[in-house]
Design a protein around this motif. Sequence first.
Motif, PDB file in Angstrom:
ATOM      1  N   UNK A 204       0.829  -1.194   0.000  1.00  0.00           N
ATOM      2  CA  UNK A 204       0.000   0.000   0.000  1.00  0.00           C
ATOM      3  C   UNK A 204       0.872   1.256   0.000  1.00  0.00           C
ATOM      4  N   UNK A 205       0.367   2.358  -0.542  1.00  0.00           N
ATOM      5  CA  UNK A 205       1.192   3.569  -0.652  1.00  0.00           C
ATOM      6  C   UNK A 205       1.688   4.093   0.684  1.00  0.00           C
ATOM      7  N   UNK A 206       0.853   4.011   1.727  1.00  0.00           N
ATOM      8  CA  UNK A 206       1.298   4.546   3.007  1.00  0.00           C
ATOM      9  C   UNK A 206       2.223   3.598   3.745  1.00  0.00           C
ATOM     10  N   UNK A 207       2.497   2.426   3.167  1.00  0.00           N
ATOM     11  CA  UNK A 207       3.490   1.498   3.689  1.00  0.00           C
ATOM     12  C   UNK A 207       3.324   1.249   5.192  1.00  0.00           C
ATOM     13  N   UNK A 208       2.303   0.550   5.604  1.00  0.00           N
ATOM     14  CA  UNK A 208       2.160   0.274   7.037  1.00  0.00           C
ATOM     15  C   UNK A 208       3.317  -0.568   7.541  1.00  0.00           C
ATOM     16  N   UNK A 209       3.681  -0.347   8.806  1.00  0.00           N
ATOM     17  CA  UNK A 209       4.735  -1.145   9.407  1.00  0.00           C
ATOM     18  C   UNK A 209       4.308  -2.604   9.484  1.00  0.00           C
ATOM     19  N   UNK A 210       5.300  -3.476   9.686  1.00  0.00           N
ATOM     20  CA  UNK A 210       4.998  -4.910   9.723  1.00  0.00           C
ATOM     21  C   UNK A 210       4.004  -5.238  10.826  1.00  0.00           C
ATOM     22  N   UNK A 211       4.177  -4.613  12.015  1.00  0.00           N
ATOM     23  CA  UNK A 211       3.257  -4.868  13.112  1.00  0.00           C
ATOM     24  C   UNK A 211       1.850  -4.400  12.744  1.00  0.00           C
ATOM     25  N   UNK A 212       1.759  -3.218  12.112  1.00  0.00           N
ATOM     26  CA  UNK A 212       0.453  -2.718  11.719  1.00  0.00           C
ATOM     27  C   UNK A 212      -0.217  -3.593  10.692  1.00  0.00           C
ATOM     28  N   UNK A 213       0.556  -4.070   9.714  1.00  0.00           N
ATOM     29  CA  UNK A 213      -0.022  -4.965   8.709  1.00  0.00           C
ATOM     30  C   UNK A 213      -0.484  -6.275   9.336  1.00  0.00           C
ATOM     31  N   UNK A 214       0.277  -6.772  10.312  1.00  0.00           N
ATOM     32  CA  UNK A 214      -0.139  -8.003  10.990  1.00  0.00           C
ATOM     33  C   UNK A 214      -1.408  -7.776  11.800  1.00  0.00           C
ATOM     34  N   UNK A 215      -1.513  -6.615  12.468  1.00  0.00           N
ATOM     35  CA  UNK A 215      -2.726  -6.336  13.235  1.00  0.00           C
ATOM     36  C   UNK A 215      -3.938  -6.243  12.303  1.00  0.00           C
ATOM     37  N   UNK A 216      -3.774  -5.619  11.132  1.00  0.00           N
ATOM     38  CA  UNK A 216      -4.884  -5.550  10.184  1.00  0.00           C
ATOM     39  C   UNK A 216      -5.268  -6.943   9.702  1.00  0.00           C
TER      40      UNK A 216
END
Length: 931
Positions: free
Chosen positions: A338-350
């Motif tokens: 994604x353009x805003x490049x979520x952090x790895x932890x954030x992507x895992x939480x999503x």
Amino acid sequence: MSSVPLFGTLFTVVLERNNPRRGLTGAMGCLYAAGFDPAQSDTDNMTATMRRSPALVKCLGEQPVSYAGVIATLVLLAVAGLVYWCLPKVRDRRRRLVPVEAVDADGTLRAELAALAERTGIRSDVRFRIDPARMTSGAGVHGRTGRYTVCLHAGLPARRGTDPEGFRAVVLHELAHIHHRDVDYAYAATVLWRVFVLFALLPDFALIGWAVFLVVSGTETPWWPGAAPEVLAFVTTGLLLAGLVHLARADLLRRREHHADLRAVAWGAHPANWDRPDPPGTVAPLLHRLTALLRTHPGWAERRRVLADRDHLLRVSPLEMFLAGASASMLFGSLATLPFRPLAHGALWLTVALVAPVLCIALGLPVVRASRTAGGAPGSGALPGLWLGCGLLVGEFVASGRYRVDWLLPQPLYLLAFLFIGAVPAVWWSQTLRLALGLPKRGQRRAAAVVCALVTATVLWGGLTWWRLGGERIALGGGGDLGGALARAYAEAVPGAWQDYDMDLSALSYGLSLLSPLHRQVPVGVAVLLMWLVPLVLLLWQRPGAGPRVRRTLVAGCAGGLVSWAGLALTWSVGHARRPATVKERTGPFLVVHQWWVIVTVLAVCLLTAAVVAAFSRRHWLLRAVIAAQVTQLTAYGAVFLLSSADGCLGPLNTVLDVCRWHPRNGLALGTAVTLLTLTNAVLGSACAALLGAGTAGIVRRLRGRPAVRLPAVPAPAVPVRRRPVLLKAGTALTLGVPAVLLTVVASTQVAVTSAASPFSPKAAARGTKGPDGSPPPTQTRTMRTWQTWSWLNNGGNLHTQRINAAQLALNAELLKAAARKRDTNGQVPVDEKTFHRVCGALGKRVEEAQDYFPVPSPDLQKSWSDALSRLHHGTGRCQEAMIPPKGGPRRTDAERSQQFSASLKELAAGLRSFVAARQDIQKAATSKTK
């Protein structure tokens, strides 16, 4: 979400079609600049790219943000919505349907259809049409929200005269689809699937085919043949995605058919109308059974089975759990683009936020229904959890290949960890929810269910986090210690004779890669605390006779604690036999190795206790196992503290000291080190061991011919049960809970304080992976080195050069201003000391930024580049010292400072000439044409 990376790749290639170094910009350009080489293995690439991990993170963060993939995905959804809106009209015109009035001369057919529609209570606009081209006695329904068309096949009105019950069953079944909004679900899924394949998947396959064609035709590219596995992974990912979407769509439509059958029977249709044989086909019976999951309509035998046992439809489907797991793995990869490049932890939480509700609802509904039914016995959740883990495994295996160059993971067996990542939260949720439903009050049951759901989601997130931070690295073949970084970091932090502990250091570095990823995660620490404390409280506060007794579990934990004392005594005795001669030598590598084997002993006893308790438990075996393992763990901590504090008084168990004294600080120091790495990992590892223990016991019972005992969720007490005293319940919970809470708080605080200074921090690991001069190992081909050098220049090398040149020009400008001033009586030119201190410092800062950038891919060029930067940095330091001497430094006269300033300018001039020459050599190497 998967269309975002597909469109992103497509637009990147199209927009950069004139780029002579196509594929070496953006994120991949940063990787090439860091030393990535498709011809090398995944382990070598990971070691090379992580050599300067801060520079890599900075380079990736500075890449231009592209919203092309997101915008294209939104356009795709808009096109799908337009097709969904227009498709019913297109279908009406293509089928050439006729009104019912055309075949209903007396009006009885219309009246009966209106009566059936009125019986269902459907408020939407429903039209009945006849399809003269289809002579069967079936029907279909299509349309969009609020406006539906029931299409009767030409043979169905004729069936009304011979089989009126069958006619009504068919019509009621189609009306049930409208009542359940199945038409909306089916059309939305079908339209979205077709639009995705046509506008996203097929263009991506065409792009891959075009790239392969260019390679075959002789076009020079950095992606072939080294990245051939990655190209194959792209194709495999697309095929897997297509298969998953079709399986999900087919499963959805089959389930909606079953729901429509049940609703039709509830409206008055006779179940005997489903006693029809499956039509014979040309497909072989075996193949027909194997392709059952691909069909959108179930067979008549399956439909009759669901009508006879409607609970069969409400059970957890293995296919659903598999699809949820595979979708979660692929979703994480899509979120990373994604353009805003979520952090790895954030992507895992999503990812967990989308998967955890599916897990909790799918496994929770059978538990709730079983609690309301006398003798209800829901499953343990192990099988659905394993299917969830299989989905995670398959998705990770395929999706991760898009970023790899090896055909297979060097250590693919570590992918089996996903079975535990999926099964542990599934089993824990099923068993704790059963306990929560045994609480006496409704408010208590709801609160407990919410807490259990949050813990389940966090445990699932912890498992995925462990894989991203540690398991993936091990599976890539690094053995947990890429390049020996951890071993070198420990050798630097604790000097000593490490050559005597090679085997121990290897086990230490490997084990820490397994244990360290989660010990710094505070959410996981809290969830692990609740993972055993919540079941303990629920077991103690069950309604009388509703739950099992806790006494046996606590006794088993105490027995495990005694085993831990014996195991720790054995560890101390082995340490006593291996200890060096002097106390000073014992406080070096020997003490580190001794601490490691203490940690191993504590973990091993906890896992053994959990496996044995789970193997001999019939109900709530996972919960009993983690509670018993926690009792064992707390008891083992007491033994560690006593043995460390009394060191020197234990005779054959002495390890470091020889003088008998009480040393509580030593006990606290060793106890803290052991607690940091075992407090979280022991509980999670015990849960995994419980799965193995229960599975092994089940296999043994099956081999012996003993059927598994399925006990009801809430057994009715046969005799009056005496209530446990409230004080005894509270005392038991507090005795175990308070020490665990305090240890969790202390561990979290210690982690926050010591993480920066730990020899296993990212900085230490980066320090350990550097070569002798900080340069990467030479690549195999001159062409690849040229591409890497080109990426090095265009992803930061040119920028650092420009910044250094600008800072040097600023210094020259100040020198020219000073030279234009009048000389004093001594013939000296007055200078502004603060100004020169500032401009020299600015130049030094720019040089330090260039030194922190990636090493030049060529070792020879890196040496000249590094030497030039070192001379510039040394010159700027001398310039600043000459202008404003540092505090505490030697006092110098004005003449000495003037001489030092002149010498620094000469050194800067020489360094600048070397810098320009090195920059020209790098530019030449980056633009040279090689064959």
